[in-house]
Write an enzyme that holds these catalytic residues in place. Structure first.
Site, short mmCIF file in Angstrom:
data_model
loop_
_atom_site.label_atom_id
_atom_site.label_comp_id
_atom_site.label_asym_id
_atom_site.label_seq_id
_atom_site.Cartn_x
_atom_site.Cartn_y
_atom_site.Cartn_z
N GLY A 88 -3.57 -14.19 12.18
CA GLY A 88 -4.70 -13.71 11.41
C GLY A 88 -5.80 -14.74 11.27
N ARG A 89 -5.64 -15.65 10.29
CA ARG A 89 -6.71 -16.60 10.00
C ARG A 89 -7.06 -17.50 11.18
NH1 ARG A 89 -4.71 -19.85 5.33
NH2 ARG A 89 -2.69 -19.30 6.23
N ARG A 97 3.53 -1.00 11.06
CA ARG A 97 3.59 -2.36 10.49
C ARG A 97 4.46 -2.35 9.23
NH1 ARG A 97 -0.83 -6.53 7.83
NH2 ARG A 97 -0.52 -8.18 9.34
N TYR A 154 0.84 -1.20 0.00
CA TYR A 154 0.00 0.00 0.00
C TYR A 154 0.87 1.26 0.00
CZ TYR A 154 -3.56 -3.49 0.71
OH TYR A 154 -4.36 -4.60 0.55
#
Length: 379
Positions: A322-323, A230, A183
């Site tokens: 995360g997952r 991050r 990003y």
């Protein structure tokens, strides 16, 4: 896995700025596309996050600091009063369930489309995202972004600071500046996307400048103890080519080392990599590490606990998953007790909206559901 209690540093308490964390497990930020079209969190999001409040810390999904920073449809934002009100209902629910929550601030840069934001994406240079991007009408070719002027860079820094203040008004304990995953901030760091010849390009010092300015402006706005950053050294997602990874991150860590930030969050951290070890040595504060568990493949049966233990042994202070949290609202208790983990049932449901594949994962018998149904937020 057997139902045998696990003795691990993961379950030890920790401190993060002024926060006392009951364990060292962090729920990583995961985009789930459950906001309204204009970025307001929907009521089902309060249920989702409150269900996972046993994490030592929740880092909520990416929220855009301004309109042009929007990436995909139904992504949360934090740049107007409706966004603040929507997020306030989420943080109230998490706090009522005993949790602590930061908000990730993310500007998509070239990862955007006029059909998503109504605006032409901006970037450090006019280098388009390879391939297509998802829009309300399906996948479309990425557009060529407009190179940011210096004035636009400065106004974007101010937008991040304003978004951080909004996050505090929304009840968050702090924010995470997203400089990873391809990003905008990552685009400034990377040679493949930053072809500038001014003070924000060229040398490593020039390419890290924008990220440093954003982090320091956000810290000035809300206090450094409420700010994390991050990073994703070497990650090539969204077409990123850093070029000189081994030089970028020691320089960035050095530039932020005296800022007294709450933490540095390293994505896909590998304890065997010399760069991870260099970052640990150079970073004086709390280090959150996100283990390498594969990209999109099935989760390991232990949910990543083995890799988490390796990272703690290598110097990480907190571990983000995360997952594993996505599929296990009660992940902390499952890991602590050695209980089996839920698999991710259908990855196609990750980004589709609604409760299915979002708030309907089962918990262990006797675990509170932490279901919360606040009033809808006007858009």
């Amino acid at each position: 896995m057997t139902n045998t209690p696990v003795d691990s540093r993961l379950f030890e308490p920790a401190r993060l700025g002024a926060l006392h964390l009951p364990n060292r497990l962090v729920m990583a930020p995961m985009t789930r596309n459950r906001a309204t079209a204009d970025g307001v969190p929907q009521p089902v999001m309060a249920t989702y996050y409150a269900q996972r409040a046993s994490a030592g810390l929740i880092i909520a999904e990416a929220s855009t600091p301004n309109a042009v920073g929007q990436t995909y449809p139904n992504i949360t934002a934090i740049h107007d009063e409706a966004h603040v009100a929507g997020w306030r209902r989420v943080t109230d629910a998490v706090r009522a369930a005993g949790g602590r929550m930061f908000l990730q601030l993310q500007h998509g840069g070239r990862v955007g489309h006029p059909d998503n934001s109504g605006l032409t994406p901006v970037a450090p240079s006019s280098v388009p995202l390879p391939g297509t991007i998802f829009t309300p009408s399906g996948h479309q070719p990425a557009v060529v972004p407009r190179e940011m002027t210096v004035d636009e860079i400065r106004s974007t820094v101010a937008d991040f600071a304003a978004a951080a203040r909004n996050a505090m008004d929304a009840g968050f304990a702090g924010v995470e500046v997203h400089a990873a995953n391809g990003y905008l901030l990552h685009q400034f760091l990377a040679q493949g996307t930053n072809h500038r010849t001014d003070a924000y390009g060229g040398s490593v010092a020039g390419r890290i400048r924008f990220t440093v300015e954003v982090a320091r402006a956000v810290a000035d706005a809300i206090g450094p103890e409420r700010v994390g950053v991050r990073v994703a050294p070497g990650l090539t997602v969204n077409g990123i080519d850093e070029g000189d990874t081994e030089d970028i991150y020691p320089a960035l860590v050095g530039a932020l080392a005296d800022a007294d930030l709450a933490y540095l969050h390293v994505v896909f951290a590998d304890p065997d990599q010399p760069l991870f070890q260099d970052i640990r040595r150079g970073w004086p504060g709390t280090l959150i590490a996100n283990p390498v568990l594969g990209w999109g493949g099935p989760l390991p049966a232990d949910g990543g606990r083995h890799e988490a233990e390796r990272l703690l042994a290598a110097g990480a202070d907190l571990i983000s998953l995360g997952r594993s949290f996505l599929a296990n609202p009660d992940l902390v208790e499952r890991l602590r007790s050695g209980a089996p983990l839920n698999p991710v049932r259908d990855e196609g449901l990750m980004y589709t909206g609604g409760a299915t594949g979002y708030t309907d994962y089962p918990v262990l018998a006797g675990t509170p559901r932490r279901a919360v149904t606040p009033e809808p937020v006007g858009t």
